[in-house]
Design an enzyme around this catalytic site. Structure first.
Site, PDB file in Angstrom:
ATOM      1  N   ASP A  75       0.855  -1.189   0.000  1.00  0.00           N
ATOM      2  CA  ASP A  75       0.000   0.000   0.000  1.00  0.00           C
ATOM      3  C   ASP A  75       0.890   1.238   0.000  1.00  0.00           C
ATOM      4  O   ASP A  75       1.696   1.431   0.918  1.00  0.00           O
ATOM      5  CB  ASP A  75      -0.888  -0.028   1.247  1.00  0.00           C
ATOM      6  CG  ASP A  75      -1.998   0.997   1.210  1.00  0.00           C
ATOM      7  OD1 ASP A  75      -2.213   1.605   0.142  1.00  0.00           O
ATOM      8  OD2 ASP A  75      -2.641   1.210   2.254  1.00  0.00           O
TER       9      ASP A  75
ATOM     10  N   ASP B 230      -3.140   2.689  -5.761  1.00  0.00           N
ATOM     11  CA  ASP B 230      -2.107   2.754  -4.731  1.00  0.00           C
ATOM     12  C   ASP B 230      -1.936   1.492  -3.910  1.00  0.00           C
ATOM     13  O   ASP B 230      -1.185   1.489  -2.940  1.00  0.00           O
ATOM     14  CB  ASP B 230      -2.377   3.932  -3.791  1.00  0.00           C
ATOM     15  CG  ASP B 230      -3.734   3.837  -3.119  1.00  0.00           C
ATOM     16  OD1 ASP B 230      -4.549   2.993  -3.530  1.00  0.00           O
ATOM     17  OD2 ASP B 230      -3.973   4.615  -2.169  1.00  0.00           O
ATOM     18  N   GLU B 231      -2.609   0.400  -4.257  1.00  0.00           N
ATOM     19  CA  GLU B 231      -2.436  -0.817  -3.469  1.00  0.00           C
ATOM     20  C   GLU B 231      -2.706  -2.057  -4.295  1.00  0.00           C
ATOM     21  O   GLU B 231      -3.451  -2.022  -5.274  1.00  0.00           O
ATOM     22  CB  GLU B 231      -3.325  -0.811  -2.220  1.00  0.00           C
ATOM     23  CG  GLU B 231      -4.808  -0.831  -2.502  1.00  0.00           C
ATOM     24  CD  GLU B 231      -5.638  -1.008  -1.250  1.00  0.00           C
ATOM     25  OE1 GLU B 231      -5.259  -1.805  -0.368  1.00  0.00           O
ATOM     26  OE2 GLU B 231      -6.688  -0.337  -1.152  1.00  0.00           O
TER      27      GLU B 231
END
Length: 360
Positions: free
Chosen positions: A13, A107-108
Site C-alpha cells: 500500500d 495505490d495498493e
C-alpha cells in the site's frame, strides 16, 4: 497453484499516495499539511498528507471542514492521469518480482510471492526489496504486510505506516489478530462496529470467540465470513487478470540522460524482455508503445500500430527507436524509459507465438 496453507501473500500500500506524489513533484510542499481535491465548498478530500492527518483530516472529509481543522492547509488539484502514470511505473517495478499481482486501486495491490519465496522470512525480504526499489526509482514510500493470506497481509500493512513492513507467521496469526479492534475487520464500518459493541464484541479476538451462528443472525452472511477471518481463515486467491491488455517493461536511469545512444541501447534491452514475456504468454500485438518520463516527472508516450501482430524483439525495438525520434528525448533529460506491446488479437493467448524472420 500453491495451496492456501503454503501461501506467502504481500499486501503493498503506497503511503498517502496522491499527496505524496504532489510533495515529491513540488519540493516546497514537503513537510506541510497537504490535501488533494477540489477547492470549491462542496469539494471533498481525496487524499491527505501525514502532516495534514495530524490535524484529524481524512479522505472523504468535506473540504470546508478540513480547512477549519487546519487554516494553513495547502489544497492541490487532482491530477488523475498523472497518478495513473505513476501507478503504472510502480506496477512495472512490482512485475519484476512476480506476475501474480491483483491490483485493488492505483495505490495498493496483493502479490502472491509463494513461488519466489520458500519461507515467510524470504517473502519479507522480497517485500523489503520491492519497497526499496520503489523508493529508489519513484521516490515514494510504501508499506507492506506479509502473511499466509490476503486478509492477514492487508491488516498487517496498515499497522506501521508510513514506510512499514510487518510479517505475520502462520503460527502467530491468531495472537496477532486477537487484540486488534473490531474496526480493523473487513466489512466493519461505524454502524457494524456499534452493533458488535452492543453485543459485547470490541476486538477481533471477540469475533473469533463468538458463536458463528449468532454472528450470522446479527450481520447476515457477512457475520460468518468475519468469524472465519477472525480465525485467520481466508481461502481467497490472488486474482490475476486472465487476459493481458498489454505487456511492457521500463527502467529508471540512475542519472537523467539526453544521450540518444544510451536510450536506444536501453530500448533494445527492454524490447528483448517484452518479447520474452510475450512468448511466455503466447501473445503477439499490433501496437508498440514508447513511454518516457522527463526530469520534471512529466510523462509522455508515443505509439504506432503495425499491419500484423508481432512478438519479435527486433521489430519491437526498431519501432520503439522510431518513436523515440518523434519525442523530445534528445533535448529534454529523461529519467525513465519504457516499451510496451498491446492490441492483442482476440484469442491470441491461446495461439502459438508469432516468431520473427530470424527465429529458428
Amino acid at each position: 497453484m500453491t495451496s492456501p496453507a503454503e501461501r506467502r501473500v504481500v499486501h503493498l500500500d503506497m503511503d498517502a499516495f496522491y499527496a505524496s506524489v504532489e510533495q515529491r513533484d513540488q519540493p516546497e510542499l514537503r513537510g506541510r499539511p497537504v490535501v488533494v481535491g477540489g477547492d470549491s465548498r462542496r469539494a471533498v478530500v481525496a487524499a491527505a498528507s501525514y502532516e495534514a492527518r495530524k490535524f484529524g483530516i481524512r479522505s472523504a472529509m468535506p473540504m470546508f471542514r478540513a480547512r477549519r481543522l487546519c487554516p494553513d492547509l495547502v489544497i492541490v488539484e487532482l491530477r488523475m492521469d498523472h497518478y495513473r502514470a505513476v501507478s503504472q511505473e510502480i506496477r512495472a517495478i512490482l512485475g519484476r518480482f512476480t506476475e501474480q499481482i491483483e491490483p485493488l486501486a492505483l495505490d495498493e495491490c496483493y502479490l502472491d510471492v509463494s513461488e519466489h519465496a520458500p519461507t515467510l522470512t524470504a517473502a519479507g525480504r522480497l517485500a523489503q526489496a520491492m519497497k526499496d526499489e520503489i523508493r529508489a526509482r519513484v521516490r515514494l514510500t510504501a508499506s507492506a504486510g506479509v502473511g499466509p493470506n490476503k486478509f492477514v497481509a492487508k491488516i498487517a500493512s496498515a499497522l506501521r505506516k508510513p514506510d512499514g513492513l510487518v510479517l505475520v507467521p502462520t503460527n502467530e496469526v491468531l495472537g496477532f489478530l486477537a487484540p486488534l479492534p473490531a474496526s480493523r475487520m473487513w466489512g466493519v464500518g461505524k454502524v457494524t462496529e456499534r452493533r458488535l459493541a452492543h453485543a459485547g464484541i470490541t476486538t477481533i479476538g471477540g469475533l473469533a470467540a463468538a458463536d458463528p451462528a449468532a454472528l450470522e443472525a446479527l450481520l447476515g452472511k457477512q457475520g460468518r465470513r468475519m468469524w472465519e477471518f477472525a480465525h485467520g481463515d481466508d481461502q481467497r486467491d490472488v486474482q490475476v487478470a486472465r487476459r493481458a491488455k498489454s505487456v511492457s517493461n521500463e527502467t529508471t536511469f540512475e542519472e537523467d540522460t539526453t544521450d540518444l545512444v544510451v536510450l536506444r541501447e536501453k530500448l533494445e534491452a527492454l524490447a528483448r524482455r517484452v518479447a520474452e514475456r510475450l512468448h511466455r504468454r503466447r501473445l503477439a500485438g499490433r501496437t508498440i508503445v514508447l513511454k518516457l518520463t522527463y526530469r520534471n516527472f512529466q510523462h509522455a508516450s508515443r505509439r504506432t500500430t503495425l499491419g500484423a501482430p508481432t512478438s519479435d524483439d527486433r521489430v519491437i525495438a526498431d519501432e520503439a527507436v522510431r518513436l523515440l525520434g518523434r519525442s523530445e528525448a534528445g533535448t529534454r533529460p529523461v529519467r525513465l524509459v519504457g516499451v510496451g506491446v498491446s492490441g492483442f488479437d482476440a484469442g491470441a493467448a491461446d495461439a502459438p507465438p508469432q516468431l520473427g524472420f530470424f527465429s529458428s
